[in-house]
Design an enzyme around this catalytic site. Structure first.
Site, PDB file in Angstrom:
ATOM      1  N   ASP A 120     -14.959  -3.900  -0.955  1.00  0.00           N
ATOM      2  CA  ASP A 120     -14.530  -3.558   0.400  1.00  0.00           C
ATOM      3  C   ASP A 120     -15.785  -3.318   1.233  1.00  0.00           C
ATOM      4  O   ASP A 120     -16.563  -2.404   0.937  1.00  0.00           O
ATOM      5  CB  ASP A 120     -13.663  -2.302   0.382  1.00  0.00           C
ATOM      6  CG  ASP A 120     -12.492  -2.429  -0.595  1.00  0.00           C
ATOM      7  OD1 ASP A 120     -11.905  -3.525  -0.643  1.00  0.00           O
ATOM      8  OD2 ASP A 120     -12.189  -1.458  -1.307  1.00  0.00           O
ATOM      9  N   ASP A 149       0.855  -1.191   0.000  1.00  0.00           N
ATOM     10  CA  ASP A 149       0.000   0.000   0.000  1.00  0.00           C
ATOM     11  C   ASP A 149       0.892   1.243   0.000  1.00  0.00           C
ATOM     12  O   ASP A 149       1.872   1.300   0.743  1.00  0.00           O
ATOM     13  CB  ASP A 149      -0.907   0.021   1.229  1.00  0.00           C
ATOM     14  CG  ASP A 149      -2.006  -1.046   1.170  1.00  0.00           C
ATOM     15  OD1 ASP A 149      -2.111  -1.719   0.127  1.00  0.00           O
ATOM     16  OD2 ASP A 149      -2.737  -1.191   2.160  1.00  0.00           O
TER      17      ASP A 149
END
Length: 235
Positions: free
Chosen positions: A129, A8
């Protein structure tokens, strides 16, 4: 089942968050390509890259870091975060990225997803998500009124073959994944790459047992809770 280390990116650095909260950012590598090289040396065949700045802003922000990762890693790379138009998709594919992950846009513009699937086929992955069973968008900062399994069904119907399912409440918590929710999405049926909370080898083996297509590992790798070499050897 494929095991996929996560990278990330915020401000050009490799970070990990807790439950998607940008205020909890911990930097593990100043240069994300260094992490990519390590995971490649350990035997990873694919890595999962998210431009977290891009996810929040709705446009690709860390393109240079992604380009550097591509130069440092010889396996497959999937990239998500801020991919909201055809130009961004083409740019990433031109960089040599193997798969792109669509998040918020899959909720708001299914026709766009369908058009990309028609052009790029299985190179398009959708990230689902979820928080409490509902899909979150805009870098996890907003919650929609769409159920996670309903979105998975819609995506399968328009030609998506693989989704990445993340339970936000599990992400970075090191408490194990939400197996029930993951199994529910697998039963859509669609290929599911599980993400969020994967902490032990046992978690990975259980995901394999319930039929997960893949598993993304983040904080457990960076904090040495999981040894990637051991996992790949066992699988």
């Amino acid at each position: 089942m494929i095991v996929i280390p996560a990278i990330d990116i915020i401000d050009g650095k490799c970070v990990r968050l807790t439950m998607g909260d940008y205020e909890t950012s911990t930097v593990y590598f100043q240069n994300p390509e260094d992490a990519a090289k390590i995971w490649g040396d350990y035997g990873a065949k694919r890595i999962h890259v998210v431009d977290l700045d891009g996810a929040k802003e709705g446009r690709l922000v860390n393109s240079k870091s992604i380009e550097n990762i591509r130069k440092s890693f010889s396996g497959e790379i999937e990239v998500g975060g801020g991919i909201r138009n055809l130009e961004t998709a083409k740019h990433l594919f031109n960089l040599g990225i193997d798969y792109i992950i669509l998040g918020s846009i899959a909720v708001y513009n299914k026709n766009f997803v369908k058009s990309l699937v028609l052009e790029y086929g299985d190179k398009i992955i959708v990230g689902i998500d979820a928080k409490d069973g509902y899909v979150a968008t805009k870098g996890w900062l907003s919650r929609s009124n769409i159920r996670d399994d309903a979105l998975a069904s819609d995506m399968k119907e328009i030609g998506i073959g693989t989704v990445i399912y993340t339970d936000i409440r599990k992400d970075g918590m090191m408490e194990g994944p939400n197996f029930d929710s993951i199994k529910k999405i697998i039963e859509t049926p669609i290929n599911v790459i599980a993400s969020g909370g994967i902490t032990t080898l046992e978690d990975i083996l259980k995901l394999k047992e319930i039929g997960a297509y893949g598993a993304i590992i983040g904080k457990a790798l960076y904090t040495n809770k999981i040894d990637l070499k051991d996992v790949l050897e066992v699988l």
